[in-house]
Design a protein around this motif. Structure first.
Motif, PDB file in Angstrom:
ATOM      1  N   ASP A  86       2.630  -7.161  -3.631  1.00 16.76           N
ATOM      2  CA  ASP A  86       3.083  -8.048  -4.697  1.00 16.76           C
ATOM      3  C   ASP A  86       2.756  -9.497  -4.363  1.00 16.76           C
ATOM      4  O   ASP A  86       2.280 -10.255  -5.220  1.00 16.76           O
ATOM      5  CB  ASP A  86       4.592  -7.895  -4.917  1.00 16.76           C
ATOM      6  N   GLU A  87       3.026  -9.894  -3.139  1.00 19.54           N
ATOM      7  CA  GLU A  87       2.798 -11.284  -2.733  1.00 19.54           C
ATOM      8  C   GLU A  87       1.311 -11.637  -2.789  1.00 19.54           C
ATOM      9  O   GLU A  87       0.950 -12.782  -3.109  1.00 19.54           O
ATOM     10  CB  GLU A  87       3.334 -11.495  -1.321  1.00 19.54           C
ATOM     11  N   LEU A  88       0.453 -10.660  -2.504  1.00 15.93           N
ATOM     12  CA  LEU A  88      -0.998 -10.896  -2.528  1.00 15.93           C
ATOM     13  C   LEU A  88      -1.596 -10.682  -3.915  1.00 15.93           C
ATOM     14  O   LEU A  88      -2.806 -10.857  -4.103  1.00 15.93           O
ATOM     15  CB  LEU A  88      -1.693  -9.976  -1.522  1.00 15.93           C
ATOM     16  N   GLY A  89      -0.775 -10.276  -4.868  1.00 18.18           N
ATOM     17  CA  GLY A  89      -1.272 -10.044  -6.228  1.00 18.18           C
ATOM     18  C   GLY A  89      -2.158  -8.820  -6.338  1.00 18.18           C
ATOM     19  O   GLY A  89      -3.031  -8.775  -7.212  1.00 18.18           O
ATOM     20  N   LEU A  90      -1.914  -7.826  -5.511  1.00 15.23           N
ATOM     21  CA  LEU A  90      -2.719  -6.597  -5.530  1.00 15.23           C
ATOM     22  C   LEU A  90      -1.964  -5.522  -6.301  1.00 15.23           C
ATOM     23  O   LEU A  90      -1.040  -4.895  -5.778  1.00 15.23           O
ATOM     24  CB  LEU A  90      -3.009  -6.129  -4.103  1.00 15.23           C
ATOM     25  N   ASP A  91      -2.355  -5.317  -7.546  1.00 14.96           N
ATOM     26  CA  ASP A  91      -1.638  -4.356  -8.386  1.00 14.96           C
ATOM     27  C   ASP A  91      -1.944  -2.913  -8.011  1.00 14.96           C
ATOM     28  O   ASP A  91      -1.091  -2.030  -8.170  1.00 14.96           O
ATOM     29  CB  ASP A  91      -1.996  -4.586  -9.859  1.00 14.96           C
ATOM     30  N   ARG A  92      -3.164  -2.677  -7.543  1.00 14.26           N
ATOM     31  CA  ARG A  92      -3.590  -1.306  -7.259  1.00 14.26           C
ATOM     32  C   ARG A  92      -4.561  -1.339  -6.090  1.00 14.26           C
ATOM     33  O   ARG A  92      -5.526  -2.131  -6.093  1.00 14.26           O
ATOM     34  CB  ARG A  92      -4.252  -0.699  -8.497  1.00 14.26           C
ATOM     35  N   VAL A  93      -4.333  -0.499  -5.085  1.00 12.86           N
ATOM     36  CA  VAL A  93      -5.155  -0.523  -3.879  1.00 12.86           C
ATOM     37  C   VAL A  93      -5.467   0.898  -3.440  1.00 12.86           C
ATOM     38  O   VAL A  93      -4.790   1.853  -3.834  1.00 12.86           O
ATOM     39  CB  VAL A  93      -4.437  -1.254  -2.722  1.00 12.86           C
ATOM     40  N   ASP A  94      -6.479   1.025  -2.621  1.00 10.10           N
ATOM     41  CA  ASP A  94      -6.675   2.234  -1.828  1.00 10.10           C
ATOM     42  C   ASP A  94      -5.933   2.017  -0.515  1.00 10.10           C
ATOM     43  O   ASP A  94      -5.813   0.887  -0.025  1.00 10.10           O
ATOM     44  CB  ASP A  94      -8.152   2.493  -1.574  1.00 10.10           C
ATOM     45  N   LEU A  95      -5.433   3.099   0.063  1.00 12.91           N
ATOM     46  CA  LEU A  95      -4.559   2.977   1.226  1.00 12.91           C
ATOM     47  C   LEU A  95      -4.995   3.955   2.305  1.00 12.91           C
ATOM     48  O   LEU A  95      -5.185   5.146   2.032  1.00 12.91           O
ATOM     49  CB  LEU A  95      -3.126   3.273   0.797  1.00 12.91           C
ATOM     50  N   LEU A  96      -5.172   3.441   3.522  1.00 12.93           N
ATOM     51  CA  LEU A  96      -5.488   4.267   4.681  1.00 12.93           C
ATOM     52  C   LEU A  96      -4.387   4.081   5.714  1.00 12.93           C
ATOM     53  O   LEU A  96      -4.084   2.947   6.106  1.00 12.93           O
ATOM     54  CB  LEU A  96      -6.842   3.872   5.276  1.00 12.93           C
ATOM     55  N   GLY A  97      -3.790   5.192   6.156  1.00  8.18           N
ATOM     56  CA  GLY A  97      -2.771   5.123   7.188  1.00  8.18           C
ATOM     57  C   GLY A  97      -3.087   6.064   8.326  1.00  8.18           C
ATOM     58  O   GLY A  97      -3.537   7.190   8.112  1.00  8.18           O
ATOM     59  N   HIS A  98      -2.852   5.583   9.560  1.00  6.63           N
ATOM     60  CA  HIS A  98      -3.096   6.389  10.758  1.00  6.63           C
ATOM     61  C   HIS A  98      -1.765   6.704  11.424  1.00  6.63           C
ATOM     62  O   HIS A  98      -0.988   5.803  11.753  1.00  6.63           O
ATOM     63  CB  HIS A  98      -4.005   5.623  11.723  1.00  6.63           C
ATOM     64  N   GLN A  99      -1.458   7.995  11.587  1.00  7.66           N
ATOM     65  CA  GLN A  99      -0.233   8.489  12.214  1.00  7.66           C
ATOM     66  C   GLN A  99       0.998   7.875  11.534  1.00  7.66           C
ATOM     67  O   GLN A  99       1.266   8.169  10.377  1.00  7.66           O
ATOM     68  CB  GLN A  99      -0.295   8.266  13.717  1.00  7.66           C
ATOM     69  N   LEU A 100       1.777   7.017  12.198  1.00 12.23           N
ATOM     70  CA  LEU A 100       2.918   6.396  11.513  1.00 12.23           C
ATOM     71  C   LEU A 100       2.465   5.774  10.206  1.00 12.23           C
ATOM     72  O   LEU A 100       3.128   5.913   9.166  1.00 12.23           O
ATOM     73  CB  LEU A 100       3.568   5.326  12.395  1.00 12.23           C
ATOM     74  N   GLY A 101       1.322   5.081  10.221  1.00 10.61           N
ATOM     75  CA  GLY A 101       0.813   4.446   9.012  1.00 10.61           C
ATOM     76  C   GLY A 101       0.547   5.437   7.904  1.00 10.61           C
ATOM     77  O   GLY A 101       0.728   5.130   6.726  1.00 10.61           O
ATOM     78  N   GLY A 102       0.124   6.661   8.269  1.00  8.63           N
ATOM     79  CA  GLY A 102      -0.085   7.697   7.262  1.00  8.63           C
ATOM     80  C   GLY A 102       1.217   8.150   6.648  1.00  8.63           C
ATOM     81  O   GLY A 102       1.301   8.413   5.437  1.00  8.63           O
ATOM     82  N   ILE A 103       2.270   8.260   7.462  1.00  8.35           N
ATOM     83  CA  ILE A 103       3.575   8.646   6.942  1.00  8.35           C
ATOM     84  C   ILE A 103       4.097   7.564   6.002  1.00  8.35           C
ATOM     85  O   ILE A 103       4.640   7.861   4.927  1.00  8.35           O
ATOM     86  CB  ILE A 103       4.552   8.900   8.105  1.00  8.35           C
ATOM     87  N   VAL A 104       3.916   6.302   6.383  1.00  8.47           N
ATOM     88  CA  VAL A 104       4.299   5.199   5.501  1.00  8.47           C
ATOM     89  C   VAL A 104       3.504   5.258   4.203  1.00  8.47           C
ATOM     90  O   VAL A 104       4.048   5.032   3.107  1.00  8.47           O
ATOM     91  CB  VAL A 104       4.095   3.844   6.207  1.00  8.47           C
ATOM     92  N   ALA A 105       2.211   5.581   4.296  1.00  7.96           N
ATOM     93  CA  ALA A 105       1.382   5.685   3.097  1.00  7.96           C
ATOM     94  C   ALA A 105       1.889   6.779   2.166  1.00  7.96           C
ATOM     95  O   ALA A 105       1.880   6.612   0.937  1.00  7.96           O
ATOM     96  CB  ALA A 105      -0.072   5.951   3.489  1.00  7.96           C
ATOM     97  N   VAL A 106       2.334   7.902   2.709  1.00  8.23           N
ATOM     98  CA  VAL A 106       2.912   8.966   1.878  1.00  8.23           C
ATOM     99  C   VAL A 106       4.145   8.447   1.152  1.00  8.23           C
ATOM    100  O   VAL A 106       4.345   8.709  -0.041  1.00  8.23           O
ATOM    101  CB  VAL A 106       3.254  10.200   2.740  1.00  8.23           C
ATOM    102  N   GLU A 107       4.989   7.697   1.866  1.00  4.56           N
ATOM    103  CA  GLU A 107       6.194   7.156   1.232  1.00  4.56           C
ATOM    104  C   GLU A 107       5.843   6.141   0.145  1.00  4.56           C
ATOM    105  O   GLU A 107       6.476   6.115  -0.916  1.00  4.56           O
ATOM    106  CB  GLU A 107       7.103   6.523   2.289  1.00  4.56           C
TER     107      GLU A 107
END
Length: 265
Positions: A86-107
């Motif tokens: 929101d702060e960066l004005g990014l309404d829609r992004v692609d997301l890559l998460g590794h291990q913990l980052g992947g779990i955060v991406a699922v959430e």
């Protein structure tokens, strides 16, 4: 020291002060690191992906140079990622998460699926009751008692070395540095994973790439269980990849991710 090619910045979000690094231009791709790491684990990968895209790699709240927090949870991390978008004005992004980052991406994909285009999950387990029940009990990997003679630094190195490729002391150096930044909170990311409930949170309908690394003893055998719950997911395996896959084999990761992003809409 951050190389001149990167653009390090801070954003004061509703979830706290967040540090992030970005480079490139084009469609936005956000990278989320493992625990107890920082954006730095993408140092080698970012230039490869930034040839076609604007790549943003934050320190997840509570990690790296982002604001320290007391209420560590996967949900809290995901809310902070959304606050940064929101702060960066990014309404829609692609997301890559590794291990913990992947779990955060699922959430993130559960909380706000409309904010995502495509999802890349690397070394990401399906965190359900079976995972929690069968997860090996071991001493904390990233939290040791300080010693006057510095032996705790060697202890950190030894505990993690079995998960890292031989003859790559540079990667272990970076791991130890990130752990020291977190002080007594170095295990909070692992605790957040153990407390998370992924059941009912894998309904994301968009394109998904799951990556498994064969020499990663922590998560490799868990990745297929996540793929089963994301029927549209494509599974790719990197032979010989270990826990620090992003740093260890950036060319292989970039090739898979770029191909996936180029082929899907």
């Amino acid at each position: 020291m951050i190389a001149p090619m990167f653009s390090p910045q801070y954003a004061r979000t509703r979830s706290g002060l967040m540090h992030y690094v970005e480079m490139g231009a084009g469609e936005p791709l956000v990278l989320l690191h493992q625990t107890p790491s920082s954006w730095d684990e993408f140092r080698e990968l970012m230039p490869l992906l930034a040839e076609k895209r604007r790549v943003v790699a934050p320190d997840i709240i509570g990690f790296g140079a982002s604001e320290s927090i007391q209420d560590h949870s996967i949900e809290r991390y995901a809310e902070a990622v959304l606050a940064l978008l929101d702060e960066l004005g990014l309404d829609r992004v692609d997301l890559l998460g590794h291990q913990l980052g992947g779990i955060v991406a699922v959430e993130v994909s559960h909380q706000r699926p409309e904010r995502l285009g495509r999802l890349v999950l690397s070394g990401t387990p399906y965190v359900d009751e079976e995972f929690r029940r069968n997860r090996p009990r071991m001493h904390p990997l990233s939290l040791v008692e300080q010693q006057d003679d510095g032996r705790h630094l060697m202890e950190l190195w030894v505990r993690r070395s079995g998960f890292y490729p031989p003859a790559r002391p540079d990667l272990l150096d970076r791991y130890v540095r990130d752990v020291l930044l977190l002080e007594d909170q170095a295990e909070e990311g692992h605790r957040a994973i153990s407390a998370y409930r992924m059941e009912g949170r894998t309904s994301y309908p968009g394109p998904v790439l799951c990556i498994g690394a064969t020499a990663d003893p922590i998560s490799y055998h868990h990745v297929p269980r996540l793929v089963e719950r994301l029927p549209q997911a494509r599974l790719e395996v990197i032979q010989g990849g270990m826990v620090p896959l992003m740093e260890q084999m950036p060319d292989e990761v970039a090739a898979l991710v770029s191909k996936f992003l180029d082929e899907t809409t």
